[in-house]
Design a protein around this motif. Structure first.
Motif, PDB file in Angstrom:
ATOM      1  N   THR A 197       0.823  -1.220   0.000  1.00 46.06           N
ATOM      2  CA  THR A 197       0.000   0.000   0.000  1.00 46.06           C
ATOM      3  C   THR A 197       0.852   1.263   0.000  1.00 46.06           C
ATOM      4  N   VAL A 198       2.067   1.158   0.484  1.00 45.31           N
ATOM      5  CA  VAL A 198       2.939   2.329   0.536  1.00 45.31           C
ATOM      6  C   VAL A 198       3.359   2.751  -0.862  1.00 45.31           C
ATOM      7  N   ILE A 199       3.569   1.792  -1.737  1.00 46.89           N
ATOM      8  CA  ILE A 199       4.094   2.086  -3.067  1.00 46.89           C
ATOM      9  C   ILE A 199       3.116   1.709  -4.171  1.00 46.89           C
ATOM     10  N   ASP A 200       1.846   1.611  -3.831  1.00 45.28           N
ATOM     11  CA  ASP A 200       0.821   1.251  -4.807  1.00 45.28           C
ATOM     12  C   ASP A 200       0.628   2.398  -5.795  1.00 45.28           C
ATOM     13  N   LEU A 201       0.950   2.165  -7.042  1.00 41.83           N
ATOM     14  CA  LEU A 201       0.832   3.199  -8.072  1.00 41.83           C
ATOM     15  C   LEU A 201      -0.345   2.956  -9.009  1.00 41.83           C
ATOM     16  N   ASP A 202      -1.199   1.971  -8.698  1.00 35.14           N
ATOM     17  CA  ASP A 202      -2.363   1.710  -9.548  1.00 35.14           C
ATOM     18  C   ASP A 202      -3.257   2.945  -9.595  1.00 35.14           C
ATOM     19  N   GLY A 203      -3.511   3.413 -10.788  1.00 35.65           N
ATOM     20  CA  GLY A 203      -4.402   4.556 -10.977  1.00 35.65           C
ATOM     21  C   GLY A 203      -3.769   5.904 -10.684  1.00 35.65           C
ATOM     22  N   VAL A 204      -2.494   5.932 -10.341  1.00 39.47           N
ATOM     23  CA  VAL A 204      -1.821   7.189 -10.052  1.00 39.47           C
ATOM     24  C   VAL A 204      -1.106   7.648 -11.317  1.00 39.47           C
ATOM     25  N   PRO A 205      -1.454   8.834 -11.825  1.00 41.21           N
ATOM     26  CA  PRO A 205      -0.814   9.306 -13.060  1.00 41.21           C
ATOM     27  C   PRO A 205       0.639   9.723 -12.802  1.00 41.21           C
ATOM     28  N   PRO A 206       1.436   9.849 -13.866  1.00 39.71           N
ATOM     29  CA  PRO A 206       2.809  10.347 -13.715  1.00 39.71           C
ATOM     30  C   PRO A 206       2.796  11.733 -13.088  1.00 39.71           C
ATOM     31  N   GLN A 207       3.896  12.129 -12.494  1.00 44.33           N
ATOM     32  CA  GLN A 207       3.970  13.397 -11.783  1.00 44.33           C
ATOM     33  C   GLN A 207       4.733  14.442 -12.585  1.00 44.33           C
ATOM     34  N   PRO A 208       4.037  15.226 -13.399  1.00 37.48           N
ATOM     35  CA  PRO A 208       4.723  16.310 -14.111  1.00 37.48           C
ATOM     36  C   PRO A 208       4.969  17.477 -13.156  1.00 37.48           C
ATOM     37  N   LEU A 209       5.760  18.427 -13.585  1.00 36.29           N
ATOM     38  CA  LEU A 209       5.928  19.649 -12.804  1.00 36.29           C
ATOM     39  C   LEU A 209       4.619  20.415 -12.780  1.00 36.29           C
TER      40      LEU A 209
END
Length: 159
Positions: free
Chosen positions: A131-143
């Motif tokens: 759960t700490v590093i779950d990236l499902d559904g998280v978009p890339p992080q642009p500036l």
């Protein structure tokens, strides 16, 4: 530390023409937040959950324990300590020490059968760890648009 190209001086910003440390990064609207500030959501983990998981991460902060977890996750069955020792090529006392750390952190189950101890992965603990590093559904992080207003810096400086 990056200061957006502004000079930090000892005089007051109003009378010396030099910004003080308190002025650096303040937005032009005078709200006190740096212009690079982007509202963040609250953490998904409570303080207690984060503390519990930090114990698990601490147990994984040794290469041998990471190798042991990798070995046991890929095993179709609970493994006896003898087989683990043979696979790892390390003394039994070293293997037992690291297995004890992993059991104590809640990552492994230990079951005594006769004279042998068998170890298996606690799958619920692994899910919580995920759960700490779950990236499902998280978009890339642009500036952020505010950060894109700052000119790029040529050097790669550690923050």
């Amino acid at each position: 530390m990056a200061t957006s190209g502004r000079v930090i001086g000892v005089g007051s910003g109003a009378d010396s023409g030099v910004e003080t440390g308190a002025d650096v990064g303040a937005d032009s609207a005078g709200l006190g937040a740096p212009h690079c500030s982007v509202p963040l959501t609250t953490p998904r983990l409570s303080h207690d959950q984060a503390h519990d998981l930090s114990v698990v991460f601490k147990a994984l902060a040794h290469p041998t324990r990471v190798q042991l977890m990798n070995l046991l996750v890929s095993s179709p069955f609970a493994a006896c300590v003898y087989d683990i020792q043979v696979a790892m090529g390390m003394p039994q006392s070293t293997i037992s020490h690291h297995l004890k750390q992993l059991v104590g952190a809640g990552l492994l189950h230990r079951q005594q059968r006769g004279s042998w101890a068998y170890y298996s992965v606690d799958r619920d603990a692994m899910r919580r760890l995920g759960t700490v590093i779950d990236l499902d559904g998280v978009p890339p992080q642009p500036l952020s648009p505010q950060a894109q207003c700052d000119p790029p810096v040529d050097s790669t400086e550690d923050l």
